[in-house]
Write an enzyme that holds these catalytic residues in place. Structure first.
Site, PDB file in Angstrom:
ATOM      1  CB  ALA A 196      65.899  68.660  54.212  1.00  0.00           C
ATOM      2  N   GLY A 243      64.913  69.392  49.237  1.00  0.00           N
ATOM      3  CA  GLY A 243      66.269  69.954  49.223  1.00  0.00           C
ATOM      4  C   GLY A 243      67.149  69.343  48.141  1.00  0.00           C
ATOM      5  CD  GLU A 275      64.877  73.777  48.427  1.00  0.00           C
ATOM      6  OE1 GLU A 275      64.622  74.979  48.574  1.00  0.00           O
ATOM      7  OE2 GLU A 275      64.974  72.994  49.387  1.00  0.00           O
ATOM      8  CD  GLU A 290      60.370  71.216  49.882  1.00  0.00           C
ATOM      9  OE1 GLU A 290      59.591  71.062  48.923  1.00  0.00           O
ATOM     10  OE2 GLU A 290      61.601  71.280  49.740  1.00  0.00           O
TER      11      GLU A 290
HETATM   12  N1  CO8 Z   1      64.728  62.296  55.352  1.00  0.00           N
HETATM   13  C1  CO8 Z   1      65.054  61.295  56.163  1.00  0.00           C
HETATM   14  N2  CO8 Z   1      65.016  59.989  55.809  1.00  0.00           N
HETATM   15  C2  CO8 Z   1      64.601  59.699  54.567  1.00  0.00           C
HETATM   16  C3  CO8 Z   1      64.238  60.707  53.658  1.00  0.00           C
HETATM   17  C4  CO8 Z   1      64.317  62.055  54.082  1.00  0.00           C
HETATM   18  N3  CO8 Z   1      64.029  63.102  53.273  1.00  0.00           N
HETATM   19  N4  CO8 Z   1      63.874  60.111  52.492  1.00  0.00           N
HETATM   20  C5  CO8 Z   1      63.996  58.790  52.676  1.00  0.00           C
HETATM   21  N5  CO8 Z   1      64.440  58.535  53.921  1.00  0.00           N
HETATM   22  C6  CO8 Z   1      64.716  57.226  54.521  1.00  0.00           C
HETATM   23  C7  CO8 Z   1      63.424  56.497  54.881  1.00  0.00           C
HETATM   24  O1  CO8 Z   1      62.951  56.946  56.125  1.00  0.00           O
HETATM   25  C8  CO8 Z   1      63.908  55.062  54.901  1.00  0.00           C
HETATM   26  O2  CO8 Z   1      64.601  54.838  56.116  1.00  0.00           O
HETATM   27  P1  CO8 Z   1      64.317  53.449  56.927  1.00  0.00           P
HETATM   28  O3  CO8 Z   1      64.803  52.369  55.991  1.00  0.00           O
HETATM   29  O4  CO8 Z   1      65.145  53.608  58.143  1.00  0.00           O
HETATM   30  O5  CO8 Z   1      62.854  53.390  57.141  1.00  0.00           O
HETATM   31  C9  CO8 Z   1      64.954  55.021  53.789  1.00  0.00           C
HETATM   32  O6  CO8 Z   1      65.331  56.376  53.557  1.00  0.00           O
HETATM   33  C10 CO8 Z   1      64.415  54.456  52.484  1.00  0.00           C
HETATM   34  O7  CO8 Z   1      63.250  55.199  52.129  1.00  0.00           O
HETATM   35  P2  CO8 Z   1      61.850  54.513  51.808  1.00  0.00           P
HETATM   36  O8  CO8 Z   1      61.730  53.208  52.494  1.00  0.00           O
HETATM   37  O9  CO8 Z   1      60.781  55.529  52.073  1.00  0.00           O
HETATM   38  O10 CO8 Z   1      62.030  54.270  50.244  1.00  0.00           O
HETATM   39  P3  CO8 Z   1      60.857  54.179  49.159  1.00  0.00           P
HETATM   40  O11 CO8 Z   1      61.522  53.717  47.904  1.00  0.00           O
HETATM   41  O12 CO8 Z   1      59.706  53.423  49.663  1.00  0.00           O
HETATM   42  O13 CO8 Z   1      60.363  55.696  48.963  1.00  0.00           O
HETATM   43  C11 CO8 Z   1      60.676  58.062  48.634  1.00  0.00           C
HETATM   44  C12 CO8 Z   1      61.251  56.647  48.413  1.00  0.00           C
HETATM   45  C13 CO8 Z   1      59.407  58.247  47.805  1.00  0.00           C
HETATM   46  C14 CO8 Z   1      61.761  59.049  48.149  1.00  0.00           C
HETATM   47  C15 CO8 Z   1      60.362  58.251  50.135  1.00  0.00           C
HETATM   48  O14 CO8 Z   1      61.513  57.849  50.885  1.00  0.00           O
HETATM   49  C16 CO8 Z   1      60.050  59.655  50.501  1.00  0.00           C
HETATM   50  O15 CO8 Z   1      58.943  60.123  50.237  1.00  0.00           O
HETATM   51  N6  CO8 Z   1      61.007  60.391  51.139  1.00  0.00           N
HETATM   52  C17 CO8 Z   1      60.785  61.722  51.603  1.00  0.00           C
HETATM   53  C18 CO8 Z   1      60.770  62.714  50.463  1.00  0.00           C
HETATM   54  C19 CO8 Z   1      60.492  64.110  50.941  1.00  0.00           C
HETATM   55  O16 CO8 Z   1      59.455  64.428  51.464  1.00  0.00           O
HETATM   56  N7  CO8 Z   1      61.500  65.018  50.753  1.00  0.00           N
HETATM   57  C20 CO8 Z   1      61.386  66.420  51.110  1.00  0.00           C
HETATM   58  C21 CO8 Z   1      61.893  66.641  52.496  1.00  0.00           C
HETATM   59  S1  CO8 Z   1      61.589  68.289  53.076  1.00  0.00           S
HETATM   60  C22 CO8 Z   1      62.837  69.195  52.411  1.00  0.00           C
HETATM   61  O17 CO8 Z   1      63.651  68.713  51.662  1.00  0.00           O
HETATM   62  C23 CO8 Z   1      62.869  70.615  52.818  1.00  0.00           C
HETATM   63  C24 CO8 Z   1      64.125  71.334  52.407  1.00  0.00           C
HETATM   64  C25 CO8 Z   1      64.332  72.507  53.250  1.00  0.00           C
HETATM   65  C26 CO8 Z   1      65.699  73.136  53.188  1.00  0.00           C
HETATM   66  C27 CO8 Z   1      66.822  72.232  52.890  1.00  0.00           C
HETATM   67  C28 CO8 Z   1      68.125  72.722  53.395  1.00  0.00           C
HETATM   68  C29 CO8 Z   1      69.197  71.715  53.156  1.00  0.00           C
END
Ligand code: CO8
Length: 259
Positions: free
Chosen positions: A65, A110, A113, A133
């Site tokens: 998400a 998400g 999920e 999460e």
């Molecule tokens: N949300 C927003 N932006 C994101 C997300 C995210 N989940 N994941 C990646 N991005 C963005 C980064 O902020 C980055 O943006 P910018 O270039 O502007 O800084 C861009 O995508 C590229 O990401 P990274 O530079 O971080 O890329 P890496 O290759 O270094 O890392 C990862 C990849 C490991 C996937 C890393 O991006 C990461 O850890 N992302 C977050 C993963 C995460 O925690 N996901 C769970 C989120 S919580 C959730 O899903 C709850 C669900 C609840 C209900 C859902 C209903 C729909």
């Protein structure tokens, strides 16, 4: 068809939805969830679509998400928003046709999920999956705590959810989270071959089998067997039953079901 960051394509009887918001790894914002929902509308409205493949462009299937969007939410506004995600997942799960997730890269939070609401998951060797999460101070909000234990068992699900750790494709295969693992360049072909194998069968029967299997997740064995018997008998009112069984009896190999 092109809908900005969600691509919709049809190849024969197979529909393909590609998540294409690569700048933020297909993070599920409200707007993005709505666009995915609109692509699913197209699938539902088209009786010529027999199977649906979901995949991602770039290095993610869906990295979860949208954390930027979620950060500002409170308990009330997050309920409205997460019901969009939950609703989409329930829709996918209950679609009459089989849904295949072709997991090309990160499927986190998400994103996993959503993949778990699909009927079959194929992973690229590059895929990484997890429900991180708790590392953000929350839990799954679109069915993850309910579907993961049903798929991999409670103990493995608890370990994955409590630690928030990511598993790679081989680990995912070993716990039954994905059906198979293929090299990245073979991912779409494998998904399309699987779709074609499903599409050769009677589609009313395939849809009925999906409904029966889904029912097993919420019923006891006796209720489930009763439900199966009822919908099994209804298939004897279809032309496909006469076509399939008649062709066997006439030893005809080259036949087509009604749809
Ligand atoms: N949300 C927003 N932006 C994101 C997300 C995210 N989940 N994941 C990646 N991005 C963005 C980064 O902020 C980055 O943006 P910018 O270039 O502007 O800084 C861009 O995508 C590229 O990401 P990274 O530079 O971080 O890329 P890496 O290759 O270094 O890392 C990862 C990849 C490991 C996937 C890393 O991006 C990461 O850890 N992302 C977050 C993963 C995460 O925690 N996901 C769970 C989120 S919580 C959730 O899903 C709850 C669900 C609840 C209900 C859902 C209903 C729909």
């Amino acid at each position: 068809m092109f809908m900005s960051d969600v691509l919709y394509e049809k190849r024969g009887h197979t529909a393909i939805i590609t998540f294409n918001k690569t700048a933020d790894l297909n993070a599920l914002s409200e707007d993005f969830l709505q666009k995915i929902g609109e692509a699913v509308d197209l699938v539902e409205q088209d009786e010529e679509v027999y199977t649906l493949i979901l995949t991602g462009a770039g290095k993610a299937f869906i990295a979860g998400a949208d954390i930027k969007e979620m950060y500002e939410k409170d308990a009330d506004s997050i309920m409205v928003w997460s019901s969009l995600g939950s609703g989409l997942n329930l829709r996918l799960e209950n679609l009459k046709i089989p849904v295949i997730a072709a997991i090309n890269g990160y499927a986190l939070g998400g994103g996993l999920e959503l993949a778990m609401a699909c009927d079959i998951r194929i992973a690229s060797e590059k895929a990484k999956m997890g429900l991180p999460e708790v590392s953000l101070g929350v839990i799954c909000g679109a069915g993850g705590t309910q579907r993961l234990p049903r798929i991999v068992g409670e103990a493995v699900a608890k370990e994955m959810i409590f630690t928030g750790k990511k598993v790679n494709a081989e680990e995912a295969l070993s716990i039954g989270l994905v059906n198979r693992v293929v090299p990245p360049e073979k991912l779409m072909d494998t998904a399309l071959e699987l779709a074609a194998a499903i599409e050769r069968n009677g589609q009313i029967a395939v849809g009925t089998a999906k409904a029966a299997i889904n029912f097993s997740g919420t019923s006891d064995l006796e209720e489930g067997c009763l439900f199966e018997r009822e919908i099994f008998s209804k298939l004897f009112e279809t032309e496909d039953q006469k076509i399939g069984m008649g062709s066997f009896l006439r030893k005809e190999k080259d036949f087509k079901f009604k749809n």
